[in-house]
Motif scaffolding. Structure first.
Motif, PDB file in Angstrom:
ATOM      1  N   ASP A  14       0.818  -1.220   0.000  1.00  0.00           N
ATOM      2  CA  ASP A  14       0.000   0.000   0.000  1.00  0.00           C
ATOM      3  C   ASP A  14       0.849   1.267   0.000  1.00  0.00           C
ATOM      4  OD1 ASP A  14      -2.181  -1.601  -0.030  1.00  0.00           O
ATOM      5  OD2 ASP A  14      -2.673  -1.361   2.089  1.00  0.00           O
ATOM      6  N   HIS A  84      -4.431  -3.397   1.316  1.00  0.00           N
ATOM      7  CA  HIS A  84      -5.753  -2.977   0.814  1.00  0.00           C
ATOM      8  C   HIS A  84      -5.777  -2.997  -0.704  1.00  0.00           C
ATOM      9  CE1 HIS A  84      -6.081  -1.375   4.922  1.00  0.00           C
ATOM     10  NE2 HIS A  84      -7.376  -1.433   4.740  1.00  0.00           N
ATOM     11  N   ASP A  88      -8.491  -5.046  -2.726  1.00  0.00           N
ATOM     12  CA  ASP A  88      -9.405  -4.320  -3.635  1.00  0.00           C
ATOM     13  C   ASP A  88      -9.346  -4.940  -5.027  1.00  0.00           C
ATOM     14  OD1 ASP A  88     -10.077  -2.644  -1.610  1.00  0.00           O
ATOM     15  OD2 ASP A  88      -8.904  -0.926  -2.321  1.00  0.00           O
ATOM     16  N   VAL A 105      -8.798  -7.752   4.362  1.00  0.00           N
ATOM     17  CA  VAL A 105      -7.445  -7.303   4.735  1.00  0.00           C
ATOM     18  C   VAL A 105      -7.107  -7.811   6.129  1.00  0.00           C
ATOM     19  CG1 VAL A 105      -5.993  -5.274   5.174  1.00  0.00           C
ATOM     20  CG2 VAL A 105      -7.697  -5.216   3.336  1.00  0.00           C
TER      21      VAL A 105
END
Ligand SMILES: C[S@@+](CC[C@H](N)C(=O)[O-])C[C@H]1O[C@@H](n2cnc3c(N)ncnc32)[C@H](O)[C@@H]1O
Length: 270
Positions: A14, A84, A88, A105
């Protein structure tokens, strides 16, 4: 595009160029050898209709999707990942499949599920990014039903072989890459960990991946560049080192192989 350092990248997708890492995972999944190793994992796991399956560090979720087809509507496959961006993308790719497939997550060492929830747990190319793997093994034991299967595939970075005329520098580069991973030797140590945590019926298979130079550059190029930035190597020696591999490649002589180990064990029945 500049090659990214995947050791830093996958430890914190991330906070990295997640689009680069996602494309990298897509391309790796398309390699025939990688697909064949996954097919073998499925043959070992023998997922049945109605089984509950957990894929820890599932990335973009493609293998969780394949396992959900086997578990069917009476079962459930859950993929978890610390990132994430990965979760996603996994949802984007697979939510419309209509399969019993869930993504969320969670870090590998703190999974949000009740004890004894799963018939099978699988983890591929994740533990190399985890410094202390014991809490992850403790989670595997907590979450598996008695008699449930744990399957882990991971790489031993010391066992990366690259055919190159500069053997001394090549050894130094391989050692540098291995040390850059929080657990660069995890592939070799998996069997020991399965034993320490009391798994039974342990099976081990060595699986080597020989990739083309272009993919090898994407796997290790960014890590080696980190070595240049940290003054472990000079830019000139690394440029010369790559130039020799490129010449070998043009002459059809390039060879490199990444050695990984697939290990499966069964949690003791009470
Ligand atoms: C090389 S990818 C492998 C993904 C997938 N297992 C596969 O085979 O394609 C490594 C994955 O591990 C995840 N990861 C790294 N450290 C993690 C941790 N401590 N807990 C959970 N996931 C982690 C990364 O976000 C990334 O999606």
């Amino acid at each position: 595009m500049q090659n990214q350092d995947i050791t830093a990248g996958f430890q914190s997708a991330d906070n990295s160029d997640s689009a680069y890492l996602i494309k990298f995972l897509e391309d790796v999944h398309n390699c025939e050898t990688v697909r064949n190793v996954f097919k073998e994992q499925l043959a070992w796991l023998k997922i049945q209709r109605g089984d509950y399956v957990l894929d820890i560090g599932c990335g973009i979720g493609d293998q969780a999707y394949e396992m959900a087809k086997l578990a069917g509507y009476a079962g459930l496959v859950t993929g978890t990942d610390a990132s994430h961006a990965m979760i996603d993308m996994a949802k984007k790719r697979h939510s419309a499949s209509g399969l019993n497939l869930d993504f969320l997550v969670a870090p590998a060492n703190a999974q949000p599920f009740d004890n004894l929830s799963f018939d099978h747990i699988r983890t591929e190319r994740v533990l190399m990014y985890v410094k202390d793997t014991d809490p992850v093994f403790a989670e595997y034991l907590r979450l598996l039903k008695p008699g449930g299967n744990l399957l882990v595939y991971d790489v031993d970075w010391d066992a990366l072989v690259i055919s190159h005329s500069h053997t001394v520098l090549t050894r130094k580069i391989v050692g540098f890459i291995s040390d850059k991973f929080p657990s660069g030797r995890i592939g070799c140590d998996l069997f020991r960990h399965f034993k320490r945590f009391g798994f039974n019926d342990i099976k081990v298979k060595a699986c080597g991946y020989s990739h083309p130079l272009e993919l090898v550059k994407r796997i290790i190029g960014g890590i080696i560049q980190t070595g240049v930035n940290e003054n472990s190597f000079t830019a000139n020696e690394i440029n010369d080192w790559w130039a020799i591999l490129e010449r070998d490649d043009r002459e059809g002589k390039f060879f490199a192989s990444f050695q990984g180990f697939m290990v499966m064990g069964r949690k003791q029945k009470i």
